[in-house]
Write a protein that holds these residues in place. Structure first.
Motif, PDB file in Angstrom:
ATOM      1  N   ILE A  25       0.827  -1.208   0.000  1.00 18.15           N
ATOM      2  CA  ILE A  25       0.000   0.000   0.000  1.00 18.15           C
ATOM      3  C   ILE A  25       0.863   1.260   0.000  1.00 18.15           C
ATOM      4  O   ILE A  25       0.609   2.208  -0.754  1.00 18.15           O
ATOM      5  N   ILE A  26       1.886   1.277   0.844  1.00 15.62           N
ATOM      6  CA  ILE A  26       2.777   2.440   0.892  1.00 15.62           C
ATOM      7  C   ILE A  26       3.450   2.650  -0.460  1.00 15.62           C
ATOM      8  O   ILE A  26       3.554   3.783  -0.949  1.00 15.62           O
ATOM      9  N   PHE A  27       3.905   1.570  -1.081  1.00 18.88           N
ATOM     10  CA  PHE A  27       4.561   1.674  -2.379  1.00 18.88           C
ATOM     11  C   PHE A  27       3.626   2.316  -3.408  1.00 18.88           C
ATOM     12  O   PHE A  27       4.038   3.199  -4.173  1.00 18.88           O
ATOM     13  N   CYS A  28       2.386   1.874  -3.432  1.00 16.58           N
ATOM     14  CA  CYS A  28       1.412   2.449  -4.364  1.00 16.58           C
ATOM     15  C   CYS A  28       1.210   3.939  -4.110  1.00 16.58           C
ATOM     16  O   CYS A  28       1.190   4.748  -5.044  1.00 16.58           O
ATOM     17  N   LYS A  29       1.080   4.312  -2.856  1.00 17.61           N
ATOM     18  CA  LYS A  29       0.838   5.710  -2.505  1.00 17.61           C
ATOM     19  C   LYS A  29       2.038   6.584  -2.836  1.00 17.61           C
ATOM     20  O   LYS A  29       1.886   7.682  -3.417  1.00 17.61           O
ATOM     21  N   VAL A  30       3.230   6.135  -2.474  1.00 13.13           N
ATOM     22  CA  VAL A  30       4.439   6.922  -2.717  1.00 13.13           C
ATOM     23  C   VAL A  30       4.651   7.151  -4.205  1.00 13.13           C
ATOM     24  O   VAL A  30       5.094   8.228  -4.629  1.00 13.13           O
ATOM     25  N   ASN A  31       4.318   6.148  -5.012  1.00 12.45           N
ATOM     26  CA  ASN A  31       4.591   6.226  -6.446  1.00 12.45           C
ATOM     27  C   ASN A  31       3.388   6.671  -7.279  1.00 12.45           C
ATOM     28  O   ASN A  31       3.421   6.617  -8.516  1.00 12.45           O
ATOM     29  N   GLY A  32       2.332   7.117  -6.617  1.00 11.45           N
ATOM     30  CA  GLY A  32       1.183   7.660  -7.321  1.00 11.45           C
ATOM     31  C   GLY A  32       0.455   6.648  -8.184  1.00 11.45           C
ATOM     32  O   GLY A  32      -0.127   7.005  -9.217  1.00 11.45           O
ATOM     33  N   ILE A  33       0.482   5.385  -7.784  1.00 14.54           N
ATOM     34  CA  ILE A  33      -0.211   4.334  -8.528  1.00 14.54           C
ATOM     35  C   ILE A  33      -1.686   4.353  -8.158  1.00 14.54           C
ATOM     36  O   ILE A  33      -2.038   4.256  -6.973  1.00 14.54           O
ATOM     37  N   ASP A  34      -2.533   4.481  -9.137  1.00 12.72           N
ATOM     38  CA  ASP A  34      -3.971   4.537  -8.908  1.00 12.72           C
ATOM     39  C   ASP A  34      -4.482   3.125  -8.603  1.00 12.72           C
ATOM     40  O   ASP A  34      -4.305   2.210  -9.409  1.00 12.72           O
ATOM     41  N   TYR A  35      -5.103   2.957  -7.456  1.00 12.73           N
ATOM     42  CA  TYR A  35      -5.536   1.618  -7.048  1.00 12.73           C
ATOM     43  C   TYR A  35      -6.773   1.706  -6.169  1.00 12.73           C
ATOM     44  O   TYR A  35      -7.088   2.757  -5.609  1.00 12.73           O
ATOM     45  N   THR A  36      -7.442   0.585  -6.058  1.00 16.29           N
ATOM     46  CA  THR A  36      -8.553   0.432  -5.121  1.00 16.29           C
ATOM     47  C   THR A  36      -8.138  -0.557  -4.050  1.00 16.29           C
ATOM     48  O   THR A  36      -7.730  -1.680  -4.351  1.00 16.29           O
ATOM     49  N   GLU A  37      -8.219  -0.133  -2.795  1.00 16.37           N
ATOM     50  CA  GLU A  37      -7.857  -1.011  -1.682  1.00 16.37           C
ATOM     51  C   GLU A  37      -9.102  -1.754  -1.200  1.00 16.37           C
ATOM     52  O   GLU A  37     -10.101  -1.141  -0.834  1.00 16.37           O
ATOM     53  N   LEU A  38      -9.018  -3.060  -1.208  1.00 15.47           N
ATOM     54  CA  LEU A  38     -10.116  -3.915  -0.771  1.00 15.47           C
ATOM     55  C   LEU A  38      -9.684  -4.655   0.488  1.00 15.47           C
ATOM     56  O   LEU A  38      -8.791  -5.500   0.440  1.00 15.47           O
ATOM     57  N   LYS A  39     -10.322  -4.308   1.608  1.00 18.82           N
ATOM     58  CA  LYS A  39      -9.904  -4.913   2.873  1.00 18.82           C
ATOM     59  C   LYS A  39     -10.382  -6.348   2.978  1.00 18.82           C
ATOM     60  O   LYS A  39     -11.553  -6.661   2.755  1.00 18.82           O
ATOM     61  N   VAL A  40      -9.449  -7.211   3.362  1.00 15.63           N
ATOM     62  CA  VAL A  40      -9.746  -8.600   3.694  1.00 15.63           C
ATOM     63  C   VAL A  40      -9.376  -8.744   5.167  1.00 15.63           C
ATOM     64  O   VAL A  40      -8.196  -8.753   5.522  1.00 15.63           O
ATOM     65  N   ASP A  41     -10.360  -8.815   6.027  1.00 18.71           N
ATOM     66  CA  ASP A  41     -10.148  -8.754   7.472  1.00 18.71           C
ATOM     67  C   ASP A  41      -9.631 -10.092   7.998  1.00 18.71           C
ATOM     68  O   ASP A  41     -10.356 -11.090   8.048  1.00 18.71           O
ATOM     69  N   ILE A  42      -8.356 -10.097   8.388  1.00 14.32           N
ATOM     70  CA  ILE A  42      -7.746 -11.323   8.905  1.00 14.32           C
ATOM     71  C   ILE A  42      -8.430 -11.774  10.192  1.00 14.32           C
ATOM     72  O   ILE A  42      -8.640 -12.966  10.408  1.00 14.32           O
ATOM     73  N   SER A  43      -8.778 -10.819  11.055  1.00 13.36           N
ATOM     74  CA  SER A  43      -9.389 -11.177  12.340  1.00 13.36           C
ATOM     75  C   SER A  43     -10.730 -11.880  12.173  1.00 13.36           C
ATOM     76  O   SER A  43     -11.163 -12.636  13.033  1.00 13.36           O
ATOM     77  N   LYS A  44     -11.389 -11.629  11.035  1.00 16.33           N
ATOM     78  CA  LYS A  44     -12.661 -12.285  10.737  1.00 16.33           C
ATOM     79  C   LYS A  44     -12.478 -13.482   9.800  1.00 16.33           C
ATOM     80  O   LYS A  44     -13.465 -14.033   9.315  1.00 16.33           O
ATOM     81  N   ARG A  45     -11.213 -13.832   9.555  1.00 17.27           N
ATOM     82  CA  ARG A  45     -10.858 -14.996   8.724  1.00 17.27           C
ATOM     83  C   ARG A  45     -11.399 -14.872   7.295  1.00 17.27           C
ATOM     84  O   ARG A  45     -11.674 -15.878   6.635  1.00 17.27           O
ATOM     85  N   GLU A  46     -11.500 -13.647   6.830  1.00 14.62           N
ATOM     86  CA  GLU A  46     -12.002 -13.439   5.477  1.00 14.62           C
ATOM     87  C   GLU A  46     -11.017 -13.924   4.417  1.00 14.62           C
ATOM     88  O   GLU A  46     -11.417 -14.188   3.275  1.00 14.62           O
ATOM     89  N   HIS A  47      -9.730 -14.033   4.797  1.00 17.54           N
ATOM     90  CA  HIS A  47      -8.736 -14.536   3.851  1.00 17.54           C
ATOM     91  C   HIS A  47      -8.884 -16.035   3.595  1.00 17.54           C
ATOM     92  O   HIS A  47      -8.265 -16.567   2.669  1.00 17.54           O
ATOM     93  N   LEU A  48      -9.700 -16.699   4.389  1.00 20.37           N
ATOM     94  CA  LEU A  48      -9.891 -18.150   4.239  1.00 20.37           C
ATOM     95  C   LEU A  48     -11.166 -18.507   3.485  1.00 20.37           C
ATOM     96  O   LEU A  48     -11.482 -19.683   3.327  1.00 20.37           O
ATOM     97  N   THR A  49     -11.893 -17.517   3.013  1.00 25.26           N
ATOM     98  CA  THR A  49     -13.168 -17.765   2.352  1.00 25.26           C
ATOM     99  C   THR A  49     -12.959 -18.263   0.923  1.00 25.26           C
ATOM    100  O   THR A  49     -11.939 -17.956   0.287  1.00 25.26           O
ATOM    101  N   PRO A  50     -13.918 -19.007   0.395  1.00 25.31           N
ATOM    102  CA  PRO A  50     -13.840 -19.446  -1.006  1.00 25.31           C
ATOM    103  C   PRO A  50     -13.762 -18.268  -1.974  1.00 25.31           C
ATOM    104  O   PRO A  50     -13.111 -18.370  -3.018  1.00 25.31           O
ATOM    105  N   GLU A  51     -14.413 -17.152  -1.619  1.00 23.49           N
ATOM    106  CA  GLU A  51     -14.392 -15.982  -2.493  1.00 23.49           C
ATOM    107  C   GLU A  51     -12.976 -15.431  -2.645  1.00 23.49           C
ATOM    108  O   GLU A  51     -12.535 -15.108  -3.758  1.00 23.49           O
ATOM    109  N   PHE A  52     -12.256 -15.334  -1.518  1.00 23.90           N
ATOM    110  CA  PHE A  52     -10.883 -14.825  -1.608  1.00 23.90           C
ATOM    111  C   PHE A  52      -9.949 -15.843  -2.250  1.00 23.90           C
ATOM    112  O   PHE A  52      -8.957 -15.474  -2.890  1.00 23.90           O
ATOM    113  N   ALA A  53     -10.245 -17.119  -2.101  1.00 17.03           N
ATOM    114  CA  ALA A  53      -9.428 -18.160  -2.742  1.00 17.03           C
ATOM    115  C   ALA A  53      -9.431 -18.015  -4.259  1.00 17.03           C
ATOM    116  O   ALA A  53      -8.489 -18.459  -4.934  1.00 17.03           O
TER     117      ALA A  53
END
Length: 229
Positions: free
Chosen positions: A18-46
């Motif tokens: 994220i810092i790299f994108c911001k420092v270098n002016g890269i246009d992006y959309t940040e999509l949060k995947v909440d680790i505490s809610k185990r969202e990184h383990l969902t079939p959708e994120f897979a």
């Protein structure tokens, strides 16, 4: 289509991307995947990252995971990124690769059972070898590379420890302390803005009872360091 960055700012490598994108002016959309809610383990994120780890990116039809690979891709694929981040010079680029590979085998593994021992060893290597050049950054550079950003974001996880423990780790390593400061300054104000979430966690831990917040030894370091990158 705008670049999509799947991240949780509690994840060290997510913050680096994220810092790299911001420092270098890269246009992006940040999509949060909440680790505490185990969202990184969902079939959708897979569908984005079959390894179910953060960060990951989607650039059009192209999907990529592993933070070092992402940083290299961003440095090469987007115009306007300064050469010092990932130099075109093959020899300088290869040296950066050596730091990144070392990172995964050493500093990144400081969440293991012998975290404290490995952390001291890694800090010693950074101080005596990777920072032995004349410049303030890794490999003697006068400006930061993706390796500086990746490793400093990793070490920032120690901010959640109490002051006594942080001093115990960083106290012997004056070059490391200065290098962290230089990297933060070189990426200001984005570095501190992206780390606000970590500072909030630090504040919560400081306000907890002493038994919960302080002096947990290696087990405590392991718990607070780990981010399921």
């Amino acid at each position: 289509m705008k670049l999509e960055v799947y991240a949780d700012r509690m994840s060290q490598p997510s913050r680096a991307v994220i810092i790299f994108c911001k420092v270098n002016g890269i246009d992006y959309t940040e999509l949060k995947v909440d680790i505490s809610k185990r969202e990184h383990l969902t079939p959708e994120f897979a569908e984005i990252n079959p390894m179910k780890q953060l960060p990951a990116i989607v650039d059009g039809k192209f999907k990529l995971f592993e933070s070092h690979s992402i940083l290299i891709y961003l440095a090469c694929a987007f115009p306007g990124v300064a050469d010092h981040w990932y130099p075109a010079d093959l020899f300088k680029r290869s040296k950066i690769h050596s730091v990144l590979y070392w990172h995964h085998s050493n500093l990144r593994r400081a969440a293991a059972a012998e975290a404290e021992k490995l952390l001291f060893s890694s800090l010693s290597k950074i101080e005596s070898f990777w920072l032995k050049g004349d410049g303030p950054f890794l490999l003697g550079g006068n400006q930061p590379s993706i390796a500086d950003l990746s490793l400093v974001c990793e070490l920032m996880q120690l901010e959640v420890l109490d002051e006594k423990d942080r001093d115990r780790f960083f106290g012997p390593y004056k070059k490391v302390q200065q290098w962290i400061k230089h990297t933060r300054n070189a990426t200001s104000p984005h570095f501190d803005n992206v780390h606000i979430i970590l500072m909030k966690v630090k504040e919560k831990l400081t306000n907890k009872p002493l038994m919960e917040a302080n002096h947990g030894g290696a087990r405590d370091i392991e718990k607070r360091w780990r981010s399921r990158m």
